[in-house]
Design a protein around this motif. Structure first.
Motif, short mmCIF file in Angstrom:
data_model
loop_
_atom_site.label_atom_id
_atom_site.label_comp_id
_atom_site.label_asym_id
_atom_site.label_seq_id
_atom_site.Cartn_x
_atom_site.Cartn_y
_atom_site.Cartn_z
N TRP A 152 0.82 -1.21 0.00
CA TRP A 152 0.00 0.00 0.00
C TRP A 152 0.86 1.27 0.00
O TRP A 152 0.33 2.35 -0.14
CB TRP A 152 -0.98 -0.01 1.18
CG TRP A 152 -0.37 -0.21 2.53
CD1 TRP A 152 0.14 0.74 3.35
CD2 TRP A 152 -0.23 -1.45 3.22
NE1 TRP A 152 0.60 0.18 4.51
CE2 TRP A 152 0.38 -1.16 4.47
CE3 TRP A 152 -0.57 -2.78 2.92
CZ2 TRP A 152 0.67 -2.15 5.41
CZ3 TRP A 152 -0.27 -3.76 3.87
CH2 TRP A 152 0.33 -3.46 5.08
N GLU A 153 2.18 1.11 0.15
CA GLU A 153 3.05 2.28 0.03
C GLU A 153 3.80 2.29 -1.29
O GLU A 153 4.21 3.35 -1.76
CB GLU A 153 4.04 2.32 1.20
CG GLU A 153 3.34 2.57 2.54
CD GLU A 153 4.30 2.89 3.67
OE1 GLU A 153 5.53 2.73 3.48
OE2 GLU A 153 3.83 3.30 4.74
N ARG B 78 2.47 0.55 -4.08
CA ARG B 78 1.46 0.24 -5.11
C ARG B 78 1.96 -0.87 -6.04
O ARG B 78 1.56 -0.95 -7.20
CB ARG B 78 1.06 1.49 -5.90
CG ARG B 78 -0.09 2.21 -5.30
CD ARG B 78 0.24 2.87 -3.97
NE ARG B 78 1.03 4.09 -4.11
CZ ARG B 78 0.50 5.26 -4.41
NH1 ARG B 78 -0.79 5.39 -4.54
NH2 ARG B 78 1.26 6.33 -4.53
N TYR C 96 0.49 6.08 -11.71
CA TYR C 96 0.52 6.75 -10.42
C TYR C 96 1.38 8.00 -10.57
O TYR C 96 2.53 7.91 -10.99
CB TYR C 96 1.11 5.84 -9.34
CG TYR C 96 0.20 4.71 -8.92
CD1 TYR C 96 -0.84 4.93 -8.04
CD2 TYR C 96 0.39 3.43 -9.41
CE1 TYR C 96 -1.68 3.90 -7.65
CE2 TYR C 96 -0.44 2.39 -9.03
CZ TYR C 96 -1.47 2.63 -8.16
OH TYR C 96 -2.30 1.61 -7.77
N LEU D 16 1.22 5.52 3.66
CA LEU D 16 -0.20 5.28 3.87
C LEU D 16 -0.90 6.57 4.27
O LEU D 16 -2.00 6.88 3.80
CB LEU D 16 -0.39 4.20 4.94
CG LEU D 16 -1.81 3.88 5.35
CD1 LEU D 16 -2.62 3.35 4.18
CD2 LEU D 16 -1.82 2.88 6.50
N SER E 203 -1.54 8.73 1.29
CA SER E 203 -2.59 8.21 0.42
C SER E 203 -3.98 8.45 1.01
O SER E 203 -4.93 8.75 0.29
CB SER E 203 -2.39 6.71 0.18
OG SER E 203 -1.22 6.48 -0.57
N THR F 80 -4.69 8.31 -3.66
CA THR F 80 -3.64 7.39 -4.11
C THR F 80 -2.89 7.88 -5.33
O THR F 80 -1.89 7.32 -5.72
CB THR F 80 -4.26 6.02 -4.47
OG1 THR F 80 -5.14 6.17 -5.60
CG2 THR F 80 -5.04 5.46 -3.28
N LYS F 81 -3.41 8.95 -5.97
CA LYS F 81 -2.81 9.51 -7.19
C LYS F 81 -2.81 8.49 -8.33
O LYS F 81 -1.90 8.48 -9.17
CB LYS F 81 -1.41 10.05 -6.91
CG LYS F 81 -1.40 11.23 -5.95
CD LYS F 81 -0.01 11.83 -5.78
CE LYS F 81 -0.04 13.09 -4.95
NZ LYS F 81 -0.46 12.87 -3.56
N GLU G 143 -7.10 11.38 -10.13
CA GLU G 143 -7.84 10.30 -9.49
C GLU G 143 -9.31 10.65 -9.22
O GLU G 143 -9.63 11.77 -8.83
CB GLU G 143 -7.16 9.94 -8.17
CG GLU G 143 -7.85 8.84 -7.39
CD GLU G 143 -7.16 8.54 -6.08
OE1 GLU G 143 -7.47 7.49 -5.49
OE2 GLU G 143 -6.31 9.34 -5.64
#
Length: 791
Positions: free
Chosen positions: A262-263, A265, A599, A606, A609, A614-615, A637
């Motif tokens: 999640w950091e 992607r 991205y 995190l 985001s 999340t871009k 996004e």
């Protein structure tokens, strides 16, 4: 057994029982006659090989799939060891569009409507691996007469241009198969067994040897080497049974900290489904670790039966030993060393006066170097806190210490290991590190031993993937292609090409590339009329529809997308789901537009985001012939991944009108000219942005030096071209590096003061790019057995 696995799954699951029973009765090892030759030879009947074979089968091409096991999907019959997939199985999306729904079905293969998808086979969000293997068997049944089961490829060699020779083992019988084209789809299945940061690996248990549950680890203390998904999966499976599980990162080429998906992607990084150990560690239960207990040091593993005497944990070990025959347990003791394999322990001098410590030093003799030293206590800090001031003082707490140094290779007995562990225990946490079992979870590597001298591909710095051109073909072996996980080198750490939901699309792209290359079949295309209002509007609608539904570009972020060729007669041609690098290379003489998902900042925390999104967005590029200029539109996004709104539609129409009008050799209609003017009005330069801080333009540059001399590598940017070169990076013969580069960089390699190779970074070539210095073959500076013009 299958019915028990899917009990409660509903009637849709039971519909597959008849097919599964027939498969079981018939078996997948149906004997296929071995021909002398085939045009396309696919090595491996995993999901990547099956997907590519499916398309070749539908076109009735001359191909064979060679599989060492007796069924397809052999890797997934064994892994993951604890039988839970980490690929999403989202059965409901609220949409009826099949293409959109594939965005959230990460397990099914493509374009085989006769085989029900994975989403009909399990209710679980992350389904059991056994459900996937049953699905793959059913998917491969149509190719049954094209798959050579129980046949291993012992050697891949080349006897000239377009003349590959596969040496096979068919159930113990040697055989030879000649191929025009070889596609390696065998995946990464050889366990990585060594680490530069760990010695004593003979004392570990491999991930591949683990049972499918943790019951056999009851009341054990376990160390897991590896903080990837296999390591964290193992921790999760063992935690309910073990005393506690520590997990550390022994990989020299990576940072010591866990970097979650999640950091980054990147779906291959540690996933939330395997992250329960984070709870245990952060909330101070016993499980944990996640980095290294000794920063900037190695770990040395020793066989031992150490139980200790003094601590609470020692008492637990002694109690367990009392229940075992002989009153002892086989364990693994861990000591830190420097990079010269020297163990260094700074022990309070008072400890060294104890009888057992003196006995240890006498036993070690001249093999150990013992002397005075000063050290800060490992777990003690002291402060003076005045009542009426805003500052406080940290006091220097020290003492007299004795430093014991000994090479790990000079430790010759279990008694000596025990003595050193007891010394280490007096220092404090994390000492002593004593485990009942150490489990190795270091991932997988490419089996390169099967390549002959004339067919050995250059590898990327990670030694997992071949360096490939835009066609998924080896840069130095013509006709050698890669599919499935082995194609992931084109997007490693950047996209999903190493996983089913990614490589099912790169396999389809490879099929289309092979069709163009060997059978003159065009890429699937959509035609739009001349650049009038209706054709521009139709092209914009097509683009927005694809942006909102297309699954291939959605999964293969920054790699696959849709291209639009802007022709001189004013018409446009749309090419769906094409690799961006391949598109720009094949159509470089056209004015063209290419869009893909991306991205804007792929790596972020995190917290960033959650606070700022999340871009995850759309990047629409325009390039003129010969790439004289570039422009890019970002559709930023949206929470529900729906980009079709009035403002976006108007901007895309104006952008298309502008570029189509410029490419056409005849005047555009008044309406199109108005759109053309509107984009000029909207696009006024407001600020300058450095390319080095423009994260959308960041790429990973994989540099390999195949020259016989050291290369000095330098980067030239707009700033350095004005002010001179930046500091050089030295790369020795055979060495490789991974560098962070940016769109527009130019890298130059010099050897003995002479320029030998250069590379210009261009986002059109993807987010992972290969800079191979030296075009000779890997062995002895020549292409053995191959004509010079094919080298």
């Amino acid at each position: 057994q299958y019915q028990r696995r899917v009990r409660g799954s509903g009637q849709s699951l039971m519909a597959n029982e008849a097919t599964l029973l027939l498969l079981a009765l018939a078996g997948c090892s149906h004997a296929v006659a071995l021909p002398e030759a085939a045009q396309f030879c696919i090595v491996g009947a995993g999901p990547g090989g099956l997907q590519l074979g499916h398309y070749l089968h539908r076109r009735q091409r001359d191909y064979l799939v060679i599989e060492r096991s007796d069924k397809p999907g052999a890797f997934f019959r064994r892994y993951p060891r604890h039988r839970k997939l980490i690929s999403l199985n989202k059965r409901f999306t609220g949409r009826v569009d099949k293409e959109f729904n594939l965005r959230h079905d990460w397990n099914s293969l493509l374009d085989h409507d006769e085989v029900p998808p994975m989403t009909t086979r399990s209710h679980e969000r992350f389904p059991p691996a056994d459900v996937l293997t049953a699905y793959l068997e059913e998917f491969g049944e149509a190719q049954r007469d094209r798959i050579l089961y129980r046949t291993s490829v012992e050697r891949v060699d080349r006897r000239g241009a377009g003349k590959f020779e596969l040496l096979l083992d068919r159930e113990g019988e040697p055989a030879v198969l000649r191929c025009q084209v070889v596609i390696m789809a065998s995946g990464l299945w050889e366990p990585q067994t060594e680490s530069a940061l760990v010695s004593g690996m003979e004392h570990v248990v491999g991930y591949e040897e683990l049972p499918t549950d943790g019951e056999s680890f009851q009341e054990q203390t376990v160390l897991v080497l590896g903080i990837g998904n296999s390591g964290l999966e193992t921790v999760d499976a063992l935690a309910p049974w073990a005393n506690y599980v520590h997990v550390v990162n022994p990989r020299a080429e990576e940072t010591h900290t866990l970097t979650p998906s999640w950091e980054t992607r990147y779906v291959g990084n540690p996933r939330a489904i395997n992250a329960a150990v984070l709870d245990s560690y952060l909330l101070k239960s016993l499980d944990g670790g996640l980095g290294t207990p000794f920063p900037k040091q190695k770990l040395a593993l020793f066989a031992c039966s150490y139980a200790g005497q003094d601590s609470l944990e020692d008492q637990g070990r002694l109690a367990r030993d009392a229940l075992r025959p002989g009153g002892r347990s086989e364990r693994v003791c861990v000591l830190p060393t420097d990079f010269d394999d020297v163990v260094t322990l700074g022990v309070d001098s008072e400890v060294m006066e104890r009888a057992w410590a003196k006995e240890l030093l006498e036993r070690l003799g001249t093999r150990a170097v013992v002397g005075p030293g000063r050290a800060r206590p490992q777990n003690l800090r002291m402060y003076r806190v005045p009542a009426r001031t805003q500052s406080l003082s940290e006091l220097q707490v020290g003492g007299t210490f004795t430093v014991v140094r000994i090479s790990r290779w000079n430790i010759s007995s279990e008694e000596e290991v025990h003595g050193l562990m007891r010394l280490a225990s007096t220092i404090g946490s994390p000492n002593p590190l004593v485990y009942d079992t150490v489990v190795r979870c270091l991932g997988w590597r490419h089996n390169v031993s099967i390549y002959g001298n004339a067919a050995r591909p250059f590898l990327q710095p990670n030694r997992k993937y071949a360096a490939m051109n835009s066609e998924y073909e080896s840069v130095n072996i013509n006709g050698l292609f890669f599919a499935g996980t082995l194609a992931h080198g084109k997007d490693f750490k950047r996209s999903a090409g190493g996983f089913i939901h990614g490589f099912r699309y790169t396999a389809r792209a490879l099929f289309r590339i092979l069709e163009r290359k060997y059978n003159d079949e065009p890429w699937p295309a959509v035609q739009f009329g001349v650049s009038n209002v209706s054709s521009i509007a139709a092209a914009a609608s097509w683009m927005l529809r694809r942006i909102n539904t297309a699954s291939g570009p959605y999964q293969m972020v920054g790699v696959l997308g849709d291209g639009l060729l802007l022709l001189a007669n004013g018409s446009m041609v749309g090419l769906q789901e094409i690799p961006g690098e391949y598109f720009h290379e094949q159509y470089k003489n056209f004015s063209r537009i290419f869009w893909h998902f991306g991205y804007y900042s792929q790596r972020q925390s995190l917290a960033e985001s959650i606070a700022g999104g999340t871009k995850f967005e759309i990047h629409i590029w325009h390039a003129t012939p010969a790439d004289r200029s570039r422009e890019m539109i970002r559709l930023v996004e949206t929470f529900q991944t729906d980009w079709d709104n009035v403002a976006n539609r108007r901007a895309i129409q104006a952008f298309l009108a502008d570029k189509a009008s410029a490419a056409a050799k005849k005047p555009a209609s008044k309406e199109v000219q108005a759109w053309h003017s509107s984009i000029r009005e909207m696009a006024r330069q407001t600020q300058k942005i450095s390319k080095a801080t423009w994260t959308a333009g960041e790429v990973d540059l994989y540099v390999v030096n195949h020259l016989e001399s050291r290369v000095e590598l330098r980067r030239e940017t707009e700033q350095t071209s004005r002010n001179g070169w930046m500091a050089t990076i030295g790369i020795d013969p055979g060495e490789s590096r991974v560098l962070t580069a940016h769109h527009g960089d130019r890298w130059v390699g010099t050897a003995a003061g002479q320029p030998r190779s250069s590379y210009s970074v261009d986002l059109a070539n993807g987010k992972v790019q290969d800079f191979v210095i030296g075009s000779i073959s890997p062995l002895e500076g020549q292409c053995m057995g191959v004509e010079a013009d094919q080298c």
